[in-house]
Design an enzyme around this catalytic site. Sequence first.
Site, PDB file in Angstrom:
ATOM      1  N   ARG A   1       0.861  -1.187  -0.058  1.00  0.00           N
ATOM      2  CA  ARG A   1      -0.068   0.047  -0.066  1.00  0.00           C
ATOM      3  C   ARG A   1       0.937   1.294   0.101  1.00  0.00           C
ATOM      4  NH1 ARG A   1      -3.519  -1.437   5.124  1.00  0.00           N
ATOM      5  NH2 ARG A   1      -1.796  -2.155   5.673  1.00  0.00           N
TER       6      ARG A   1
ATOM      7  N   LYS B   1       2.245   2.055   7.040  1.00  0.00           N
ATOM      8  CA  LYS B   1       2.719   1.426   8.225  1.00  0.00           C
ATOM      9  C   LYS B   1       3.663   2.157   9.378  1.00  0.00           C
ATOM     10  CE  LYS B   1       1.715  -2.477   8.980  1.00  0.00           C
ATOM     11  NZ  LYS B   1       0.330  -3.055   9.406  1.00  0.00           N
TER      12      LYS B   1
ATOM     13  N   TYR C   1      -0.231   4.628  10.485  1.00  0.00           N
ATOM     14  CA  TYR C   1      -0.730   3.412  11.733  1.00  0.00           C
ATOM     15  C   TYR C   1       0.490   3.350  12.515  1.00  0.00           C
ATOM     16  CZ  TYR C   1      -4.913   1.755   9.170  1.00  0.00           C
ATOM     17  OH  TYR C   1      -5.995   1.907   8.625  1.00  0.00           O
TER      18      TYR C   1
ATOM     19  N   HIS D   1       0.524   1.746  16.017  1.00  0.00           N
ATOM     20  CA  HIS D   1       0.357   0.414  16.932  1.00  0.00           C
ATOM     21  C   HIS D   1       1.402   0.641  18.197  1.00  0.00           C
ATOM     22  CE1 HIS D   1      -3.273  -1.067  14.807  1.00  0.00           C
ATOM     23  NE2 HIS D   1      -2.473  -0.845  13.763  1.00  0.00           N
TER      24      HIS D   1
ATOM     25  N   GLU E   1      -4.829   4.825  14.152  1.00  0.00           N
ATOM     26  CA  GLU E   1      -5.690   3.776  14.780  1.00  0.00           C
ATOM     27  C   GLU E   1      -6.202   4.339  15.853  1.00  0.00           C
ATOM     28  OE1 GLU E   1      -2.537   3.468  14.553  1.00  0.00           O
ATOM     29  OE2 GLU E   1      -1.327   3.168  16.368  1.00  0.00           O
TER      30      GLU E   1
ATOM     31  N   ASP F   1      -5.466 -10.451  14.769  1.00  0.00           N
ATOM     32  CA  ASP F   1      -4.608  -9.348  15.174  1.00  0.00           C
ATOM     33  C   ASP F   1      -4.688  -8.982  16.702  1.00  0.00           C
ATOM     34  OD1 ASP F   1      -7.147  -8.341  14.610  1.00  0.00           O
ATOM     35  OD2 ASP F   1      -6.202  -6.369  13.712  1.00  0.00           O
TER      36      ASP F   1
HETATM   37  N1  LIG Z   1      -6.816  -9.950  10.151  1.00  0.00           N
HETATM   38  C1  LIG Z   1      -6.877  -8.681   9.566  1.00  0.00           C
HETATM   39  O1  LIG Z   1      -6.224  -8.270   8.371  1.00  0.00           O
HETATM   40  C2  LIG Z   1      -7.738  -7.537  10.218  1.00  0.00           C
HETATM   41  C3  LIG Z   1      -8.337  -6.476   9.488  1.00  0.00           C
HETATM   42  C4  LIG Z   1      -9.224  -5.746   9.894  1.00  0.00           C
HETATM   43  C5  LIG Z   1      -9.470  -5.697  11.159  1.00  0.00           C
HETATM   44  N2  LIG Z   1      -9.134  -6.941  11.821  1.00  0.00           N
HETATM   45  C6  LIG Z   1      -9.690  -7.108  13.325  1.00  0.00           C
HETATM   46  O2  LIG Z   1     -11.235  -7.805  13.297  1.00  0.00           O
HETATM   47  C7  LIG Z   1     -11.795  -7.597  14.240  1.00  0.00           C
HETATM   48  C8  LIG Z   1     -13.061  -7.080  14.310  1.00  0.00           C
HETATM   49  O3  LIG Z   1     -13.163  -5.655  13.847  1.00  0.00           O
HETATM   50  P1  LIG Z   1     -14.222  -4.734  13.695  1.00  0.00           P
HETATM   51  O4  LIG Z   1     -13.965  -3.670  12.898  1.00  0.00           O
HETATM   52  O5  LIG Z   1     -15.443  -5.625  12.937  1.00  0.00           O
HETATM   53  O6  LIG Z   1     -14.783  -4.747  15.158  1.00  0.00           O
HETATM   54  P2  LIG Z   1     -16.132  -4.013  15.825  1.00  0.00           P
HETATM   55  O7  LIG Z   1     -16.044  -3.508  16.951  1.00  0.00           O
HETATM   56  O8  LIG Z   1     -16.743  -3.219  14.573  1.00  0.00           O
HETATM   57  O9  LIG Z   1     -17.032  -5.400  15.841  1.00  0.00           O
HETATM   58  C9  LIG Z   1     -16.779  -6.209  16.989  1.00  0.00           C
HETATM   59  C10 LIG Z   1     -18.096  -7.029  17.350  1.00  0.00           C
HETATM   60  O10 LIG Z   1     -17.698  -7.991  18.125  1.00  0.00           O
HETATM   61  C11 LIG Z   1     -18.969  -8.076  19.028  1.00  0.00           C
HETATM   62  N3  LIG Z   1     -18.647  -9.201  20.066  1.00  0.00           N
HETATM   63  C12 LIG Z   1     -17.879  -8.693  21.205  1.00  0.00           C
HETATM   64  N4  LIG Z   1     -17.719  -9.775  21.961  1.00  0.00           N
HETATM   65  C13 LIG Z   1     -18.472 -10.804  21.270  1.00  0.00           C
HETATM   66  C14 LIG Z   1     -18.714 -12.025  21.738  1.00  0.00           C
HETATM   67  N5  LIG Z   1     -18.588 -12.934  22.816  1.00  0.00           N
HETATM   68  N6  LIG Z   1     -19.676 -12.893  20.844  1.00  0.00           N
HETATM   69  C15 LIG Z   1     -19.933 -12.270  19.619  1.00  0.00           C
HETATM   70  N7  LIG Z   1     -19.675 -11.141  19.227  1.00  0.00           N
HETATM   71  C16 LIG Z   1     -18.854 -10.329  20.022  1.00  0.00           C
HETATM   72  C17 LIG Z   1     -19.215  -6.680  19.675  1.00  0.00           C
HETATM   73  O11 LIG Z   1     -20.208  -6.496  19.955  1.00  0.00           O
HETATM   74  C18 LIG Z   1     -19.076  -6.146  18.051  1.00  0.00           C
HETATM   75  O12 LIG Z   1     -20.360  -5.852  17.445  1.00  0.00           O
HETATM   76  C19 LIG Z   1     -10.681  -6.640  15.461  1.00  0.00           C
HETATM   77  O13 LIG Z   1      -9.924  -7.644  16.012  1.00  0.00           O
HETATM   78  C20 LIG Z   1      -9.940  -6.220  14.174  1.00  0.00           C
HETATM   79  O14 LIG Z   1      -8.673  -5.752  14.793  1.00  0.00           O
HETATM   80  C21 LIG Z   1      -8.411  -7.711  11.213  1.00  0.00           C
END
Ligand SMILES: NC(=O)c1ccc[n+]([C@@H]2O[C@H](COP(=O)([O-])OP(=O)(O)OC[C@H]3O[C@@H](n4cnc5c(N)ncnc54)[C@H](O)[C@@H]3O)[C@@H](O)[C@H]2O)c1
Length: 362
Positions: free
Chosen positions: A15, A75, A94, A96, A118, A270
């Site tokens: 990116r 990054k 970003y 972190h 972030e 993550d």
């Molecule tokens: N791997 C990657 O490349 C990548 C990229 C972007 C985001 N992420 C990660 O994905 C994850 C989700 O991000 P998001 O933006 O959707 O967050 P978000 O806050 O929009 O949504 C998270 C949801 O999880 C729910 N939740 C909490 N505890 C729960 C449980 N016990 N059961 C069911 N649901 C529950 C919350 O109520 C919320 O609605 C984060 O950890 C984020 O860092 C990873």
Amino acid sequence: MKIGIPKEIKNNESRVGMTPGGVFELKKKGHTVYVQSKAGEGSGFFDKNYEKVGALILNTLEEIYEASEMIVKVKEPIEREYPLVREGQIVFTYFHFASSEPLTKAMIASKSICIAYETVEDEEGTLPLLTPMSEVAGRMAIQQGAKYLEKPVKGRGVLLGGVPGVAPGKVLVLGAGVVGIQAAKMAAGLGAHVTIMDINMKRLRYVNDVMPPHVVTEFSNEFNIRKHIKTHDLIIGGVLLKGAKAPNLITRDMLKDMRPGTVIVDVAVDQGGCVETTRPTTHEDPVYIIDDIVHYSVANMPGAVPYTSTMALTNVTLPYVLKLANLGWKKAIESDDALRKGLNISEGEVVYNEIIETFGWN
Ligand SMILES: NC(=O)c1ccc[n+]([C@@H]2O[C@H](COP(=O)([O-])OP(=O)(O)OC[C@H]3O[C@@H](n4cnc5c(N)ncnc54)[C@H](O)[C@@H]3O)[C@@H](O)[C@H]2O)c1
């Protein structure tokens, strides 16, 4: 202001901090934009595209840092960049910080102004510069899941959309946040049956209102999760507890209740993942198998689609870049509460409490 766009040098990061469209907007306001040669190539933007809108191309990272009052990137700076960051220079990216003490110490020592994407936070408590990456990852989760459900890569051999006379595949989405809703939407679009779970009733009500009837909401608890993992082909982990490790909603002993070839895409990797057996993987080697269950847990999913990710990211960063360039950082954060929350380190001082707490510096 003089603004510099360096080429990302972190491993496998294609990116770039700004598109030619962003340069165009900055030039309109009278700013000078330096772009490092080949910085945009990985995202499909070439030097000539930047030059056309008035950017000045510089060859080296050193020249970019030397010439610019503000650095806009993707990054966090890596070791080679630490000595290049200058006193009073704004670095907007970003960071972190909590995950790297050496980076934090280097930025303190540089006396620069570090504004972290972030932690920019609007009045509803959402993180506008993280949202687009969750949108990319949520949509991509279904694309990847569908691929790894194929038999040659040890999946169950299920076509998510089914065909006439054969029922569609079933997708279980844990978490109805940004990732979860985008995943549910993509899966529904392919014709799969979708169950989406959350502990937040507001989210479930919203999903129930906007999604088609083959997307079913259910309250997230152990009983319901244990029931559904037996019959679903693809499981998406999209839960988040702000600032904490994701809860282990699927434990190791539960894998034996799933059918062989079931695929888990744990996007929450993550934050430690919401599956006990999750460990971070890379795009070079994205999956591993435990108890016949395929695990996909790439920690930077958007990195695989840099063209889309760069545009999605710069759409949301550009208004803040413009504000910082037009007003200078002090006036910009005074006039914008969301941006103020992005300020992490200012002229040698950590101003974001979570960083101080993480390293026990208080
Ligand atoms: N791997 C990657 O490349 C990548 C990229 C972007 C985001 N992420 C990660 O994905 C994850 C989700 O991000 P998001 O933006 O959707 O967050 P978000 O806050 O929009 O949504 C998270 C949801 O999880 C729910 N939740 C909490 N505890 C729960 C449980 N016990 N059961 C069911 N649901 C529950 C919350 O109520 C919320 O609605 C984060 O950890 C984020 O860092 C990873």
